[in-house]
Design a protein around this motif. Structure first.
Motif, PDB file in Angstrom:
ATOM      1  N   LEU A 165       0.793  -1.223   0.000  1.00 42.30           N
ATOM      2  CA  LEU A 165       0.000   0.000   0.000  1.00 42.30           C
ATOM      3  C   LEU A 165       0.832   1.282   0.000  1.00 42.30           C
ATOM      4  O   LEU A 165       0.407   2.284  -0.555  1.00 42.30           O
ATOM      5  CB  LEU A 165      -0.958   0.008   1.198  1.00 42.30           C
ATOM      6  CG  LEU A 165      -2.008  -1.101   1.206  1.00 42.30           C
ATOM      7  CD1 LEU A 165      -2.843  -1.022   2.470  1.00 42.30           C
ATOM      8  CD2 LEU A 165      -2.873  -1.047  -0.033  1.00 42.30           C
ATOM      9  N   SER A 166       2.000   1.255   0.648  1.00 44.82           N
ATOM     10  CA  SER A 166       2.753   2.504   0.793  1.00 44.82           C
ATOM     11  C   SER A 166       4.189   2.435   0.286  1.00 44.82           C
ATOM     12  O   SER A 166       4.898   3.436   0.341  1.00 44.82           O
ATOM     13  CB  SER A 166       2.769   2.920   2.266  1.00 44.82           C
ATOM     14  OG  SER A 166       3.543   1.997   3.018  1.00 44.82           O
ATOM     15  N   MET A 167       4.622   1.278  -0.158  1.00 37.50           N
ATOM     16  CA  MET A 167       6.005   1.071  -0.610  1.00 37.50           C
ATOM     17  C   MET A 167       7.005   1.357   0.512  1.00 37.50           C
ATOM     18  O   MET A 167       8.137   1.757   0.254  1.00 37.50           O
ATOM     19  CB  MET A 167       6.328   1.928  -1.838  1.00 37.50           C
ATOM     20  CG  MET A 167       5.554   1.542  -3.089  1.00 37.50           C
ATOM     21  SD  MET A 167       5.887  -0.128  -3.672  1.00 37.50           S
ATOM     22  CE  MET A 167       7.559   0.032  -4.237  1.00 37.50           C
ATOM     23  N   THR A 168       6.573   1.159   1.750  1.00 38.10           N
ATOM     24  CA  THR A 168       7.476   1.306   2.902  1.00 38.10           C
ATOM     25  C   THR A 168       7.200   0.201   3.901  1.00 38.10           C
ATOM     26  O   THR A 168       6.074  -0.308   3.999  1.00 38.10           O
ATOM     27  CB  THR A 168       7.279   2.661   3.616  1.00 38.10           C
ATOM     28  OG1 THR A 168       5.927   2.755   4.056  1.00 38.10           O
ATOM     29  CG2 THR A 168       7.610   3.837   2.719  1.00 38.10           C
ATOM     30  N   ILE A 169       8.235  -0.143   4.630  1.00 33.34           N
ATOM     31  CA  ILE A 169       8.114  -1.052   5.764  1.00 33.34           C
ATOM     32  C   ILE A 169       8.645  -0.274   6.959  1.00 33.34           C
ATOM     33  O   ILE A 169       9.825   0.088   7.000  1.00 33.34           O
ATOM     34  CB  ILE A 169       8.915  -2.349   5.564  1.00 33.34           C
ATOM     35  CG1 ILE A 169       8.409  -3.097   4.315  1.00 33.34           C
ATOM     36  CG2 ILE A 169       8.819  -3.236   6.810  1.00 33.34           C
ATOM     37  CD1 ILE A 169       9.263  -4.275   3.918  1.00 33.34           C
TER      38      ILE A 169
ATOM     39  N   ASN B 234       2.671  -3.114 -17.859  1.00 33.63           N
ATOM     40  CA  ASN B 234       2.633  -2.956 -19.310  1.00 33.63           C
ATOM     41  C   ASN B 234       1.306  -3.392 -19.923  1.00 33.63           C
ATOM     42  O   ASN B 234       1.178  -3.441 -21.142  1.00 33.63           O
ATOM     43  CB  ASN B 234       3.786  -3.728 -19.956  1.00 33.63           C
ATOM     44  CG  ASN B 234       5.122  -3.114 -19.597  1.00 33.63           C
ATOM     45  OD1 ASN B 234       5.252  -1.893 -19.534  1.00 33.63           O
ATOM     46  ND2 ASN B 234       6.109  -3.947 -19.350  1.00 33.63           N
ATOM     47  N   SER B 235       0.339  -3.707 -19.082  1.00 31.61           N
ATOM     48  CA  SER B 235      -0.960  -4.141 -19.584  1.00 31.61           C
ATOM     49  C   SER B 235      -1.977  -3.002 -19.527  1.00 31.61           C
ATOM     50  O   SER B 235      -1.773  -1.988 -18.854  1.00 31.61           O
ATOM     51  CB  SER B 235      -1.471  -5.318 -18.754  1.00 31.61           C
ATOM     52  OG  SER B 235      -1.867  -4.875 -17.468  1.00 31.61           O
ATOM     53  N   PHE B 236      -3.088  -3.208 -20.205  1.00 35.03           N
ATOM     54  CA  PHE B 236      -4.173  -2.227 -20.169  1.00 35.03           C
ATOM     55  C   PHE B 236      -4.740  -2.121 -18.749  1.00 35.03           C
ATOM     56  O   PHE B 236      -5.068  -1.026 -18.291  1.00 35.03           O
ATOM     57  CB  PHE B 236      -5.271  -2.619 -21.167  1.00 35.03           C
ATOM     58  CG  PHE B 236      -6.431  -1.665 -21.151  1.00 35.03           C
ATOM     59  CD1 PHE B 236      -6.291  -0.384 -21.687  1.00 35.03           C
ATOM     60  CD2 PHE B 236      -7.646  -2.035 -20.604  1.00 35.03           C
ATOM     61  CE1 PHE B 236      -7.352   0.507 -21.671  1.00 35.03           C
ATOM     62  CE2 PHE B 236      -8.711  -1.142 -20.591  1.00 35.03           C
ATOM     63  CZ  PHE B 236      -8.568   0.126 -21.126  1.00 35.03           C
ATOM     64  N   LEU B 237      -4.847  -3.237 -18.068  1.00 38.90           N
ATOM     65  CA  LEU B 237      -5.357  -3.229 -16.696  1.00 38.90           C
ATOM     66  C   LEU B 237      -4.464  -2.378 -15.789  1.00 38.90           C
ATOM     67  O   LEU B 237      -4.959  -1.630 -14.942  1.00 38.90           O
ATOM     68  CB  LEU B 237      -5.457  -4.656 -16.156  1.00 38.90           C
ATOM     69  CG  LEU B 237      -6.063  -4.837 -14.779  1.00 38.90           C
ATOM     70  CD1 LEU B 237      -7.485  -4.290 -14.726  1.00 38.90           C
ATOM     71  CD2 LEU B 237      -6.054  -6.304 -14.389  1.00 38.90           C
TER      72      LEU B 237
ATOM     73  N   ASN C  74      -5.096   4.695 -10.333  1.00 38.29           N
ATOM     74  CA  ASN C  74      -5.649   5.476  -9.220  1.00 38.29           C
ATOM     75  C   ASN C  74      -6.261   4.609  -8.125  1.00 38.29           C
ATOM     76  O   ASN C  74      -6.728   5.128  -7.121  1.00 38.29           O
ATOM     77  CB  ASN C  74      -6.710   6.456  -9.737  1.00 38.29           C
ATOM     78  CG  ASN C  74      -6.075   7.548 -10.571  1.00 38.29           C
ATOM     79  OD1 ASN C  74      -4.944   7.962 -10.315  1.00 38.29           O
ATOM     80  ND2 ASN C  74      -6.791   8.011 -11.584  1.00 38.29           N
ATOM     81  N   ASN C  75      -6.261   3.298  -8.304  1.00 31.87           N
ATOM     82  CA  ASN C  75      -6.796   2.398  -7.292  1.00 31.87           C
ATOM     83  C   ASN C  75      -5.831   2.328  -6.115  1.00 31.87           C
ATOM     84  O   ASN C  75      -4.634   2.101  -6.289  1.00 31.87           O
ATOM     85  CB  ASN C  75      -7.004   1.008  -7.893  1.00 31.87           C
ATOM     86  CG  ASN C  75      -7.581   0.033  -6.919  1.00 31.87           C
ATOM     87  OD1 ASN C  75      -6.933  -0.348  -5.955  1.00 31.87           O
ATOM     88  ND2 ASN C  75      -8.814  -0.395  -7.182  1.00 31.87           N
TER      89      ASN C  75
ATOM     90  N   LEU D  62       1.567  -0.916  -7.723  1.00 30.67           N
ATOM     91  CA  LEU D  62       1.895  -1.977  -8.660  1.00 30.67           C
ATOM     92  C   LEU D  62       1.849  -1.471 -10.103  1.00 30.67           C
ATOM     93  O   LEU D  62       2.574  -1.968 -10.955  1.00 30.67           O
ATOM     94  CB  LEU D  62       0.922  -3.148  -8.496  1.00 30.67           C
ATOM     95  CG  LEU D  62       0.915  -3.835  -7.134  1.00 30.67           C
ATOM     96  CD1 LEU D  62      -0.127  -4.946  -7.114  1.00 30.67           C
ATOM     97  CD2 LEU D  62       2.284  -4.378  -6.776  1.00 30.67           C
ATOM     98  N   ALA D  63       0.993  -0.479 -10.361  1.00 36.49           N
ATOM     99  CA  ALA D  63       0.826   0.049 -11.719  1.00 36.49           C
ATOM    100  C   ALA D  63       1.817   1.150 -12.059  1.00 36.49           C
ATOM    101  O   ALA D  63       2.045   1.434 -13.239  1.00 36.49           O
ATOM    102  CB  ALA D  63      -0.605   0.569 -11.899  1.00 36.49           C
ATOM    103  N   ASP D  64       2.422   1.776 -11.079  1.00 36.27           N
ATOM    104  CA  ASP D  64       3.293   2.930 -11.300  1.00 36.27           C
ATOM    105  C   ASP D  64       4.665   2.492 -11.812  1.00 36.27           C
ATOM    106  O   ASP D  64       5.408   1.791 -11.128  1.00 36.27           O
ATOM    107  CB  ASP D  64       3.444   3.711  -9.993  1.00 36.27           C
ATOM    108  CG  ASP D  64       4.187   5.019 -10.158  1.00 36.27           C
ATOM    109  OD1 ASP D  64       4.677   5.300 -11.275  1.00 36.27           O
ATOM    110  OD2 ASP D  64       4.287   5.755  -9.161  1.00 36.27           O
ATOM    111  N   HIS D  65       4.991   2.935 -13.010  1.00 36.68           N
ATOM    112  CA  HIS D  65       6.283   2.593 -13.617  1.00 36.68           C
ATOM    113  C   HIS D  65       7.465   3.246 -12.894  1.00 36.68           C
ATOM    114  O   HIS D  65       8.610   2.839 -13.082  1.00 36.68           O
ATOM    115  CB  HIS D  65       6.310   3.017 -15.096  1.00 36.68           C
ATOM    116  CG  HIS D  65       5.471   2.164 -15.971  1.00 36.68           C
ATOM    117  ND1 HIS D  65       5.935   1.038 -16.583  1.00 36.68           N
ATOM    118  CD2 HIS D  65       4.161   2.274 -16.332  1.00 36.68           C
ATOM    119  CE1 HIS D  65       4.974   0.471 -17.284  1.00 36.68           C
ATOM    120  NE2 HIS D  65       3.878   1.207 -17.151  1.00 36.68           N
ATOM    121  N   ASN D  66       7.205   4.257 -12.084  1.00 34.50           N
ATOM    122  CA  ASN D  66       8.277   4.991 -11.413  1.00 34.50           C
ATOM    123  C   ASN D  66       8.599   4.461 -10.022  1.00 34.50           C
ATOM    124  O   ASN D  66       9.477   4.995  -9.354  1.00 34.50           O
ATOM    125  CB  ASN D  66       7.911   6.480 -11.315  1.00 34.50           C
ATOM    126  CG  ASN D  66       7.779   7.104 -12.692  1.00 34.50           C
ATOM    127  OD1 ASN D  66       8.564   6.816 -13.586  1.00 34.50           O
ATOM    128  ND2 ASN D  66       6.770   7.925 -12.856  1.00 34.50           N
TER     129      ASN D  66
END
Length: 173
Positions: free
Chosen positions: A23-27, A120-123, A129-130, A136-140
């Protein structure tokens, strides 16, 4: 009471780290700190001698040394490195530690490939924004490796000396 601590703290920390990283990319540091404190309290109470405890701590320092280098070169996040080291303290130098590390590597590799495919998918494009999928969707962003660490830790945990002690105690009750 001690059995409950052993049965709850480690699994809770692993699950929390996985969800938090997703959820936050942190532990949070408190997860690793809680693991270390719980081990320091529980290990002597189950009858581990100082040499055994020292070997468990040495396993943690060895893993921390390796993961610190990986963090320094940008190959791993700091939270992942600390979680790996704190978890290694619970495993000590045992086959369970190898199982944990190999499991984390395999799950982490599979997770990375899945995330790359998803991004790299349409999904992946439409789910940016979910709240559950945005990282998981953010390329950065990187890969939330805490998911692999959490799952692998939970899978290998039954083989740890602390868990073996707790299960033996519960079986004897």
């Amino acid at each position: 009471m001690l059995e409950a601590v052993i049965l709850v703290v480690f699994p809770f920390c692993m699950a929390f780290a996985a969800v938090s990283d997703l959820l936050s990319m942190t532990i949070a540091n408190r997860v690793s700190l809680l693991l270390l404190v719980a081990f320091a309290v529980a290990a002597p109470m189950i009858g581990m001698d100082w040499q055994q405890i020292g070997m468990h701590v040495a396993a943690g320092f060895l893993i921390l040394s390796v993961t610190f280098v990986l963090f320094a070169v940008g190959g791993m996040g700091g939270g992942d490195a600390k979680l790996l080291a704190a978890t290694a303290v619970w495993f000590g130098f045992s086959p369970a530690l190898i199982q944990y590390l190999l499991g984390a590597a395999i799950l982490g590799g599979a997770l990375t490939l899945l995330i790359i495919s998803f991004r790299n998918s349409f999904l992946g494009y439409i789910s940016g924004n979910n709240v559950f999928l945005r990282n998981l969707a953010d390329h950065n962003t990187g890969v939330p490796y805490g998911i692999a660490l959490g799952l692998s830790g939970l899978a290998a945990y039954p083989e740890t000396p602390l868990m073996q002690w707790a299960l033996a105690r519960l079986a004897g009750l």
